[in-house]
Scaffold this motif. Sequence first.
Motif, short mmCIF file in Angstrom:
data_model
loop_
_atom_site.label_atom_id
_atom_site.label_comp_id
_atom_site.label_asym_id
_atom_site.label_seq_id
_atom_site.Cartn_x
_atom_site.Cartn_y
_atom_site.Cartn_z
N CYS A 1 -31.66 44.65 -38.31
CA CYS A 1 -31.82 46.03 -38.79
C CYS A 1 -30.88 46.99 -38.05
O CYS A 1 -30.17 47.77 -38.66
N LEU B 1 -39.75 50.12 -35.28
CA LEU B 1 -39.09 49.06 -36.02
C LEU B 1 -39.77 47.71 -35.77
O LEU B 1 -40.08 46.98 -36.71
N SER C 1 -34.97 39.90 -35.92
CA SER C 1 -35.38 40.89 -36.91
C SER C 1 -34.91 42.28 -36.51
O SER C 1 -34.36 43.03 -37.33
N TRP C 2 -35.11 42.64 -35.26
CA TRP C 2 -34.66 43.94 -34.74
C TRP C 2 -33.13 44.06 -34.85
O TRP C 2 -32.61 45.05 -35.34
#
Length: 196
Positions: free
Chosen positions: A177, A160, A173-174
């Motif tokens: 998600c 990812l 960002s991680w």
Amino acid sequence: MDGPGTITWEEFLENAKRFLVVSNKISDGWELRGNKHIPGEAYLFRRTKSFESSDSAMRDDKSTDNDEELHVKFQEDPHEACSTIETPFITEHHILWSMNFGVPVFYFNRWKSDFPGINPMSVNEAQTDSKLNYMELSQAIHPIIGTPFLQLHPCLSQDLLQSMPMSKNKLVSWLSCVASAAINLQIHPEYYKLTY
């Protein structure tokens, strides 16, 4: 661990500090706990309390006509006891950095109680009651505080992170998600500004 799809402890801390600035600005309740001077010994923390309605009758499958009449009476007479019960839930979210994987790891707990630690949610309950979309959920000992927590396994986090090389805040960002897809945790749009 260092390389594509990983973040260093220093990057984790820098991303977390920028994350906390936004959290404080929007009153989102996140804080940094632990010892940030020792790699892997500090984590992002947030505790929330919510209430969910449930039918007070909590009937087993032996419902009778009399039970139905009682339910109708509750609805008709505003002075009678309420037919729903508000069940309190305490939820804690922890974001740690894994020294083994070099990625963020999400730990959480949910208690059917007014107090953390009382009546914890099991893995089964988390996957069915909370409608989680993540099958790599397990119970693990929290590496910093040493108590059982539910953990989203970090095995896919490297892939990812590798898919977002242009992000200015890989932690956000991680999280954007993993949180929304896996545990139905909505991230405030203000955080996304950190990624570009």
